[in-house]
Scaffold this motif. Structure first.
Motif, mmCIF file in Angstrom:
data_model
loop_
_atom_site.group_PDB
_atom_site.id
_atom_site.type_symbol
_atom_site.label_atom_id
_atom_site.label_comp_id
_atom_site.label_asym_id
_atom_site.label_seq_id
_atom_site.Cartn_x
_atom_site.Cartn_y
_atom_site.Cartn_z
ATOM 1 N N ARG A 543 0.847 -1.183 0.000
ATOM 2 C CA ARG A 543 0.000 0.000 0.000
ATOM 3 C C ARG A 543 0.889 1.242 0.000
ATOM 4 N NH1 ARG A 543 -2.621 -0.875 4.499
ATOM 5 N NH2 ARG A 543 -1.835 0.780 5.833
ATOM 6 N N GLN A 544 0.639 2.160 -0.920
ATOM 7 C CA GLN A 544 1.485 3.357 -1.022
ATOM 8 C C GLN A 544 0.654 4.590 -1.312
ATOM 9 O OE1 GLN A 544 5.365 3.035 -2.858
ATOM 10 N NE2 GLN A 544 5.035 4.894 -4.058
ATOM 11 N N TYR A 545 0.962 5.664 -0.584
ATOM 12 C CA TYR A 545 0.373 6.982 -0.816
ATOM 13 C C TYR A 545 1.485 7.921 -1.269
ATOM 14 C CZ TYR A 545 -3.743 5.591 1.972
ATOM 15 O OH TYR A 545 -4.859 4.975 2.460
ATOM 16 N N ASP A 546 1.214 8.659 -2.323
ATOM 17 C CA ASP A 546 2.119 9.702 -2.796
ATOM 18 C C ASP A 546 1.368 11.015 -2.886
ATOM 19 O OD1 ASP A 546 4.223 7.905 -3.094
ATOM 20 O OD2 ASP A 546 3.718 7.461 -5.180
ATOM 21 N N ASP A 547 2.116 12.136 -2.905
ATOM 22 C CA ASP A 547 1.509 13.413 -3.247
ATOM 23 C C ASP A 547 1.064 13.370 -4.705
ATOM 24 O OD1 ASP A 547 1.929 14.576 -0.746
ATOM 25 O OD2 ASP A 547 3.973 15.163 -1.273
ATOM 26 N N PRO A 548 0.080 14.175 -5.084
ATOM 27 C CA PRO A 548 -0.329 14.188 -6.497
ATOM 28 C C PRO A 548 0.808 14.501 -7.463
ATOM 29 C CG PRO A 548 -1.985 15.278 -5.152
ATOM 30 C CD PRO A 548 -0.825 14.996 -4.252
ATOM 31 N N ASP A 549 1.849 15.225 -6.997
ATOM 32 C CA ASP A 549 2.985 15.525 -7.874
ATOM 33 C C ASP A 549 4.040 14.421 -7.857
ATOM 34 O OD1 ASP A 549 4.209 15.781 -5.427
ATOM 35 O OD2 ASP A 549 4.583 17.941 -5.588
ATOM 36 N N GLY A 550 3.790 13.324 -7.144
ATOM 37 C CA GLY A 550 4.706 12.191 -7.130
ATOM 38 C C GLY A 550 5.571 12.076 -5.896
ATOM 39 N N GLY A 551 5.591 13.091 -5.035
ATOM 40 C CA GLY A 551 6.380 13.007 -3.815
ATOM 41 C C GLY A 551 5.830 11.969 -2.860
ATOM 42 N N PRO A 552 6.687 11.332 -2.030
ATOM 43 C CA PRO A 552 6.221 10.260 -1.152
ATOM 44 C C PRO A 552 5.412 10.779 0.031
ATOM 45 C CG PRO A 552 8.524 10.722 -0.720
ATOM 46 C CD PRO A 552 8.141 11.578 -1.899
ATOM 47 N N GLN A 553 4.425 9.989 0.468
ATOM 48 C CA GLN A 553 3.663 10.251 1.693
ATOM 49 C C GLN A 553 3.780 9.087 2.675
ATOM 50 O OE1 GLN A 553 -0.478 11.268 1.451
ATOM 51 N NE2 GLN A 553 -0.158 13.098 0.215
ATOM 52 N N SER A 554 3.256 7.920 2.278
ATOM 53 C CA SER A 554 3.248 6.754 3.168
ATOM 54 C C SER A 554 3.419 5.492 2.332
ATOM 55 C CB SER A 554 1.928 6.653 3.947
ATOM 56 O OG SER A 554 1.628 7.839 4.631
ATOM 57 N N ARG A 555 3.987 4.464 2.984
ATOM 58 C CA ARG A 555 4.094 3.167 2.305
ATOM 59 C C ARG A 555 4.081 2.061 3.342
ATOM 60 N NH1 ARG A 555 9.129 2.584 -1.347
ATOM 61 N NH2 ARG A 555 10.190 2.136 0.633
ATOM 62 N N LEU A 556 3.445 0.954 2.989
ATOM 63 C CA LEU A 556 3.425 -0.229 3.832
ATOM 64 C C LEU A 556 3.616 -1.462 2.968
ATOM 65 C CD1 LEU A 556 2.757 -1.979 6.378
ATOM 66 C CD2 LEU A 556 0.360 -1.815 5.694
ATOM 67 N N ILE A 557 4.565 -2.310 3.353
ATOM 68 C CA ILE A 557 4.695 -3.654 2.795
ATOM 69 C C ILE A 557 4.485 -4.607 3.969
ATOM 70 C CG2 ILE A 557 6.178 -5.313 1.622
ATOM 71 C CD1 ILE A 557 7.676 -2.945 0.380
ATOM 72 N N HIS A 558 3.430 -5.400 3.885
ATOM 73 C CA HIS A 558 3.006 -6.237 5.011
ATOM 74 C C HIS A 558 3.015 -7.698 4.567
ATOM 75 C CE1 HIS A 558 0.605 -7.591 8.447
ATOM 76 N NE2 HIS A 558 -0.206 -8.187 7.592
ATOM 77 N N ILE A 559 3.711 -8.551 5.336
ATOM 78 C CA ILE A 559 3.811 -9.979 5.034
ATOM 79 C C ILE A 559 3.496 -10.753 6.307
ATOM 80 C CG2 ILE A 559 5.283 -11.835 4.187
ATOM 81 C CD1 ILE A 559 7.090 -9.660 2.948
ATOM 82 N N ASP A 560 2.525 -11.667 6.244
ATOM 83 C CA ASP A 560 2.270 -12.506 7.412
ATOM 84 C C ASP A 560 1.363 -13.669 7.036
ATOM 85 O OD1 ASP A 560 -0.390 -11.813 7.459
ATOM 86 O OD2 ASP A 560 -0.366 -10.841 9.404
ATOM 87 N N THR A 561 0.988 -14.448 8.044
ATOM 88 C CA THR A 561 0.089 -15.587 7.858
ATOM 89 C C THR A 561 -0.947 -15.578 8.978
ATOM 90 O OG1 THR A 561 1.793 -16.938 6.817
ATOM 91 C CG2 THR A 561 -0.100 -18.101 7.737
ATOM 92 N N HIS A 562 -2.223 -15.650 8.598
ATOM 93 C CA HIS A 562 -3.300 -15.782 9.572
ATOM 94 C C HIS A 562 -3.508 -17.263 9.884
ATOM 95 C CE1 HIS A 562 -5.307 -11.769 8.129
ATOM 96 N NE2 HIS A 562 -4.149 -11.588 8.723
ATOM 97 N N LEU A 563 -3.721 -17.574 11.137
ATOM 98 C CA LEU A 563 -3.984 -18.938 11.576
ATOM 99 C C LEU A 563 -5.355 -18.966 12.247
ATOM 100 C CD1 LEU A 563 -0.472 -19.666 13.142
ATOM 101 C CD2 LEU A 563 -1.243 -20.183 10.819
#
Length: 745
Positions: A543-563
């Motif tokens: 999941r990634q959010y950038d400014d409309p002009d392309g500048g970075p705002q937020s990013r998440l890379i999430h890896i896991d397993t639900h049991l």
């Protein structure tokens, strides 16, 4: 007793002789769909409800049986027999359910609370698709304790993919929800005996909306939950990845002949209160108010709701939240007037970009109430189109500590058309007008649609634009999303943009001005040979959010397993989170703790968990630890729930956050205690007390409710608010008594 035994024997004999109607066979793309068909039987007078099905009139109904498992073994025969009967007269439709159980002592009676979670107790659910559009429905359910559980399903309970969490279904692994805040007028009675338990429903036609007073077909499904086995049984088979709200996979109810009557229902209220604002005045203020709501059936499928001097004193308090972000928190709507047909006005991506969000009406920026003078809502179906029209007028508020809130008129117009295969297209227009100033207004409008391909693939999209005086920047928002869901795989992707000038003042934006990308892949791995374990769900989320002009705002890379365990317990194997936050101006994350502009990357791990939630004592929550901006962060959320009996329910919620940054250290503590005691399913006492050190506040809300039809009745409410910390002092106190009653004219 002899008469009751004779009736039960006759019903059993009828169940052996009854023949179900021929199943309905239809084509969906290249797939043939076989739907079970049931028939409703007409009677001159409906049965008297006792919770025992001992009225001989039930013998006139055909027996509906043949339930199959939804969980744990999809399509396998149910382990316990269920028989259902459907009758109707000129006023109401009646459902009688005999739920056999080989071990009646193992029945989980559950809570004595309206709209309690049906999956955490033995329960029975009815789904009525009264328009036969295979997308929308009314739901009615109960438990052996005889509670009322009702709601509305809109578009099969699916929202747009890619909201703030971006993580898809919850611990159950299923998609589809209902608006359980809707309360209808109906009645249910239950009993438990040596054969299992029984439920009898009486649902007035006035409570429902349908396409006219003529013989018609409705979509229909029944669901039964056997909690000690964590088993779900459906009458019409629904794929495991969905819930009973997957209306497109429901069966059909034939032979219904609802009347063509028009509803006229008036619900007045009287309210008396004693309030004291300790900062504004040393004296208490006593008030008395009167208001009224009315419902007029324009047609059987179209209703006009009117309100005058609307008051929401009986509404339960919001649960507070801790905010360590730069963005807005979402609090759900709970006020009854805005909840009926709320799904009709839904437009956008839930909790991210909501073009219409009714909490903007009658609640100010500081969460203070703004008096609602009155208004109305027209909603329903006209010639195949779903229509929603809303107009509300608020009063002017001139308070020394809150400034001036102008009188505003809020309007919304929603129109969409639904097609087969979960497909629809529609539009919306929303406005806010300051009725004291022609130069103060806001308009937002847009178009949206959904395309369903087969049972697994869905595409969503919308485009919206806002108009506000003196805003020259781009003012558009758009979204494109796709979701593929089968028993084995879930794959979703979304792209969304909000321009700098996009400002839906009667909506909700999680954050302003962004460009968003989301991708999620999840695999369901079943373990049928391990009886105590049900499923593993490894997945990846980007999941990634950038400014409309392309500048970075937020990013998440999430890896896991639900049991997921067979008794309902859930554990998330420690998830790996690779985080990024970037900002161009200083961010004060806590008083005196200011993060400087820049790009911050860090790693953290986290897990979610819950034990068996149907047990007398259960625990759930999440834990997070790792880096955080230029420092570290540890967080623990725990919810402990105790249900020593079906009458008493207590829940302690604890949220602890410890943050250590180069710029400073701080702790956040949020404690909430909810206690509820039910004397009967309609008479209960509940309290919610909360302490939040982020806002230096202590709040208490105590409510006594004696409910009548559709959430009306007597309410006695006590509210207390205090400031804590160095400036500890009382802020406000109120005692409110409200009585509201429903009249059918």
């Amino acid at each position: 007793m002899t008469t009751r035994i004779a009736v039960l024997l006759a019903l059993c004999a009828a169940s052996l002789e009854a023949q179900s109607p021929t199943p309905e066979v239809t084509s969906t793309g290249n797939r043939v769909v076989t739907r079970p068909v049931a028939r409703a039987s007409h009677v001159e007078r409906g049965p008297s409800l006792s919770g025992r099905m001992d009225d001989p009139i039930w013998r006139k109904a055909e027996v509906i049986t043949g339930f199959v498992q939804h969980e744990p073994l999809e399509g396998a025969p149910a382990t316990e027999r269920t028989e259902v009967r459907v009758l109707f007269d000129g006023d109401a439709i009646y459902i009688g359910a005999r739920l056999y159980d080989a071990d009646p002592s193992g029945i989980v009676h559950g809570e004595f609370r309206r709209d309690a979670d049906l999956k955490e107790q033995d329960s029975f659910l009815v789904v009525f698709d009264t328009y036969l559009d295979r997308q929308n429905a009314f739901v009615f359910g109960t438990t052996p304790a005889g509670i009322e559980h009702d709601g509305q399903v809109t578009r099969e309970g699916e929202g747009g993919f890619g909201g703030p969490s971006g993580t898809g279904p919850g611990p159950s692994g299923q998609t589809g929800t209902a608006n359980l805040n809707w309360d209808g007028t109906w009645k249910v009675m239950t009993s438990v005996d040596s054969l299992g338990w029984i439920a009898e429903f009486r649902i007035p036609f006035q409570t429902l909306r349908y396409s006219g007073g003529k013989p018609q077909q409705w979509g229909l499904n029944f669901a039964r939950f056997i909690r000690r086995k964590n088993e779900e049984d459906f009458w019409s088979r629904v794929a495991r990845q969905y819930t009973a709200y997957r209306v497109s996979q429901a069966g059909t109810l034939d032979g219904v002949e609802p009347p063509g009557q028009r509803v006229v229902r008036v619900t007045p209220y009287a309210l008396g209160s004693v309030r004291r604002d300790f900062l504004a005045s040393p004296d208490a203020e006593t008030t008395a108010e009167f208001g009224v709501d009315a419902k007029l059936g324009v047609t059987p499928s179209l209703a006009l709701d009117l309100t005058y001097n609307t008051d929401f004193a009986q509404v339960e308090a919001d649960e507070q939240q801790i905010n360590l972000t730069r963005f807005n928190l979402f609090f759900p709507e709970k006020r009854p007037f805005f909840l009926e047909n709320a799904g009709t006005f839904a437009f956008g991506t839930p909790q991210s970009v909501d073009v219409f969000f009714s909490r903007r009406i009658g609640i100010g920026e500081e969460e203070q109430p703004v008096p609602i003078l009155g208004g109305g809502r027209l909603s329903g179906k006209v010639n195949g189109f779903t229509v929603g029209v809303l107009d509300i007028q608020t009063e002017r508020v001139d308070a020394l500590d809150q400034g001036i809130t102008p009188p505003d008129n809020y309007g919304a117009l929603r129109l969409f058309r639904e097609f087969p295969h979960r497909t629809r297209i529609g539009g919306i227009a929303v406005s806010r007008l300051n009725t004291d100033s022609t130069g103060d207004y806001n308009f937002t409008y847009g178009v949206d649609g959904r395309l369903g391909i087969g049972e697994a693939l869905t595409f969503d999209g919308y485009f919206a634009r806002s108009e506000t005086p003196d805003v020259s920047a781009g003012s558009n928002s758009w979204n494109l999303a796709g979701n593929y869901a089968t028993r084995e795989w879930e794959v979703g992707a979304a792209a969304r943009q909000v321009d700098e000038g996009f400002n839906p003042e009667v909506g909700f934006l999680e954050r302003p001005a962004f460009r968003f990308y989301n991708l999620r892949i999840l695999r369901h791995l079943r373990t049928p040979r391990i009886p105590w374990f049900r499923e593993a769900r490894p997945h990846l989320t980007f999941r990634q959010y950038d400014d409309p002009d392309g500048g970075p705002q937020s990013r998440l890379i999430h890896i896991d397993t639900h049991l997921l365990f067979s008794n309902g317990a859930f554990f998330e194997a420690p998830g790996l989170n690779f985080m990024r936050e970037a900002f161009r101006t200083p961010f004060e994350i806590a008083p005196g703790v200011v993060l400087q502009p820049g790009v911050y990357d860090w790693f953290e791990w986290g897990m979610n968990y819950n034990t068996n939630l149907s047990a007398p004592l259960s625990v759930g929550g999440k834990a997070t630890a790792g880096q955080f901006y230029d420092g570290t962060h540890q967080a623990l959320t725990a919810t402990v729930t105790a249900r020593p009996s079906h009458r008493l329910d207590a829940q302690l919620r604890l949220n602890l956050e410890h943050v250590s940054l180069d710029e400073g250290k701080f702790d956040r503590v949020l404690v909430g205690l909810r206690i509820a005691y039910a004397f009967t399913p309609r008479i209960y006492l509940q309290s919610l007390t909360q302490y939040n050190n982020q806002t230096s506040s202590f709040a208490a809300n105590v409510r006594f409710s004696w409910l009548g039809p559709a959430g009306t009745g007597l309410f006695v409410v006590l509210n207390e608010g205090r400031e804590t910390g160095a400036n500890a002092q009382p802020l406000q106190r109120a005692v409110v008594v409200k009585f509201t009653r429903q009249f059918d004219l």
